[in-house]
Write a protein that holds these residues in place. Structure first.
Motif, mmCIF file in Angstrom:
data_model
loop_
_atom_site.group_PDB
_atom_site.id
_atom_site.type_symbol
_atom_site.label_atom_id
_atom_site.label_comp_id
_atom_site.label_asym_id
_atom_site.label_seq_id
_atom_site.Cartn_x
_atom_site.Cartn_y
_atom_site.Cartn_z
ATOM 1 N N MET A 1 0.836 -1.187 0.000
ATOM 2 C CA MET A 1 0.000 0.000 0.000
ATOM 3 C C MET A 1 0.884 1.256 0.000
ATOM 4 S SD MET A 1 -3.048 0.859 2.658
ATOM 5 C CE MET A 1 -3.547 2.542 2.880
ATOM 6 N N GLU A 2 0.480 2.238 -0.760
ATOM 7 C CA GLU A 2 1.241 3.476 -0.870
ATOM 8 C C GLU A 2 1.283 4.225 0.463
ATOM 9 O OE1 GLU A 2 1.440 7.315 -3.890
ATOM 10 O OE2 GLU A 2 -0.349 6.104 -3.796
ATOM 11 N N GLU A 3 2.460 4.754 0.784
ATOM 12 C CA GLU A 3 2.644 5.498 2.033
ATOM 13 C C GLU A 3 2.483 6.992 1.777
ATOM 14 O OE1 GLU A 3 3.838 4.425 5.251
ATOM 15 O OE2 GLU A 3 3.301 2.408 4.607
ATOM 16 N N VAL A 4 1.977 7.690 2.782
ATOM 17 C CA VAL A 4 1.945 9.145 2.680
ATOM 18 C C VAL A 4 3.360 9.673 2.896
ATOM 19 C CG1 VAL A 4 -0.441 9.403 3.454
ATOM 20 C CG2 VAL A 4 1.416 9.423 5.139
ATOM 21 N N LYS A 5 3.620 10.868 2.395
ATOM 22 C CA LYS A 5 4.915 11.518 2.601
ATOM 23 C C LYS A 5 4.780 12.433 3.822
ATOM 24 C CE LYS A 5 7.995 14.894 0.513
ATOM 25 N NZ LYS A 5 8.064 15.960 -0.488
ATOM 26 N N ILE A 6 5.759 12.368 4.712
ATOM 27 C CA ILE A 6 5.753 13.270 5.864
ATOM 28 C C ILE A 6 6.223 14.636 5.376
ATOM 29 C CG2 ILE A 6 6.785 13.785 8.104
ATOM 30 C CD1 ILE A 6 7.083 10.709 8.490
ATOM 31 N N ALA A 7 5.324 15.613 5.362
ATOM 32 C CA ALA A 7 5.707 16.952 4.901
ATOM 33 C C ALA A 7 6.560 17.629 5.964
ATOM 34 C CB ALA A 7 4.465 17.772 4.582
ATOM 35 N N GLU A 8 6.121 17.543 7.209
ATOM 36 C CA GLU A 8 6.880 18.075 8.348
ATOM 37 C C GLU A 8 6.460 17.301 9.584
ATOM 38 O OE1 GLU A 8 8.392 21.777 9.143
ATOM 39 O OE2 GLU A 8 7.288 22.792 7.553
ATOM 40 N N LYS A 9 7.369 17.147 10.527
ATOM 41 C CA LYS A 9 7.035 16.440 11.769
ATOM 42 C C LYS A 9 6.564 17.429 12.821
ATOM 43 C CE LYS A 9 9.898 12.345 11.191
ATOM 44 N NZ LYS A 9 11.019 11.563 11.699
ATOM 45 N N LYS A 10 5.783 18.386 12.385
ATOM 46 C CA LYS A 10 5.157 19.330 13.306
ATOM 47 C C LYS A 10 3.918 19.898 12.605
ATOM 48 C CE LYS A 10 7.818 23.311 11.818
ATOM 49 N NZ LYS A 10 8.775 24.343 12.128
ATOM 50 N N PRO A 11 2.927 20.319 13.386
ATOM 51 C CA PRO A 11 1.708 20.842 12.765
ATOM 52 C C PRO A 11 1.873 22.273 12.282
ATOM 53 C CG PRO A 11 1.522 20.930 15.146
ATOM 54 C CD PRO A 11 2.835 20.255 14.856
ATOM 55 N N ALA A 12 0.939 22.706 11.466
ATOM 56 C CA ALA A 12 0.857 24.106 11.045
ATOM 57 C C ALA A 12 -0.243 24.751 11.874
ATOM 58 C CB ALA A 12 0.524 24.187 9.562
ATOM 59 N N ILE A 13 0.111 25.816 12.579
ATOM 60 C CA ILE A 13 -0.879 26.534 13.380
ATOM 61 C C ILE A 13 -1.268 27.769 12.587
ATOM 62 C CG2 ILE A 13 -1.330 27.668 15.584
ATOM 63 C CD1 ILE A 13 0.997 25.863 16.709
ATOM 64 N N VAL A 14 -2.497 27.804 12.131
ATOM 65 C CA VAL A 14 -2.944 28.883 11.244
ATOM 66 C C VAL A 14 -4.303 29.404 11.669
ATOM 67 C CG1 VAL A 14 -1.635 28.205 9.189
ATOM 68 C CG2 VAL A 14 -3.822 27.124 9.644
ATOM 69 N N GLU A 15 -4.506 30.700 11.448
ATOM 70 C CA GLU A 15 -5.815 31.293 11.708
ATOM 71 C C GLU A 15 -6.521 31.415 10.369
ATOM 72 O OE1 GLU A 15 -5.977 34.057 14.761
ATOM 73 O OE2 GLU A 15 -7.697 35.145 13.958
ATOM 74 N N LEU A 16 -7.659 30.773 10.262
ATOM 75 C CA LEU A 16 -8.378 30.716 8.991
ATOM 76 C C LEU A 16 -9.716 31.427 9.089
ATOM 77 C CD1 LEU A 16 -7.785 26.955 8.074
ATOM 78 C CD2 LEU A 16 -6.538 28.946 7.223
ATOM 79 N N GLU A 17 -10.102 32.045 7.997
ATOM 80 C CA GLU A 17 -11.438 32.628 7.890
ATOM 81 C C GLU A 17 -12.452 31.492 7.718
ATOM 82 O OE1 GLU A 17 -12.047 35.850 8.132
ATOM 83 O OE2 GLU A 17 -9.938 36.413 8.235
ATOM 84 N N ALA A 18 -13.704 31.793 7.966
ATOM 85 C CA ALA A 18 -14.758 30.815 7.683
ATOM 86 C C ALA A 18 -14.694 30.460 6.204
ATOM 87 C CB ALA A 18 -16.125 31.402 8.024
ATOM 88 N N GLY A 19 -14.910 29.199 5.895
ATOM 89 C CA GLY A 19 -14.855 28.806 4.490
ATOM 90 C C GLY A 19 -14.525 27.340 4.328
ATOM 91 N N THR A 20 -14.284 26.956 3.091
ATOM 92 C CA THR A 20 -13.984 25.571 2.748
ATOM 93 C C THR A 20 -12.507 25.455 2.380
ATOM 94 O OG1 THR A 20 -16.228 25.290 1.914
ATOM 95 C CG2 THR A 20 -14.595 23.676 1.187
ATOM 96 N N TYR A 21 -11.891 24.407 2.911
ATOM 97 C CA TYR A 21 -10.461 24.195 2.683
ATOM 98 C C TYR A 21 -10.229 22.746 2.284
ATOM 99 C CZ TYR A 21 -10.113 28.626 5.124
ATOM 100 O OH TYR A 21 -10.262 29.939 5.485
#
Ligand code: FES
Length: 78
Positions: free
Chosen positions: A1-21
């Motif tokens: 089974m295909e593995e995901v790629k680790i983009a970073e070993k830490k989360p992204a903390i972001v402030e987002l407006e209401a909407g679809t992402y």
């Protein structure tokens, strides 16, 4: 089974407006933590999520969370 790629070993903390992402699930996007269409060369598809109000969110970038698209701390075990 295909593995995901680790983009970073830490989360992204972001402030987002209401909407679809679209959260990158495969890890190949150059626009982490969001999808840039790179998944098309993989077997993964992005995860669509919605915010009903402006909010600070902690989005997984290691792609191993069990609570997509949010960080659940799994990156600490990788
Ligand atoms: S960044 Fe993936 S679980 Fe925290």
């Amino acid at each position: 089974m295909e593995e995901v790629k680790i983009a970073e070993k830490k989360p992204a903390i972001v402030e987002l407006e209401a909407g679809t992402y679209h959260w990158c699930k495969c890890g190949h996007s150059k626009g982490q933590p969001f999808c840039d269409g790179s998944y098309k060369t993989t077997s993964f598809t992005p995860l669509k999520f919605e915010l009903v109000e402006k909010k600070k969110v902690v989005l997984c970038q290691c792609k191993h969370t069990r609570n997509s698209p949010y960080c659940d701390g799994t990156h600490k075990t990788l």
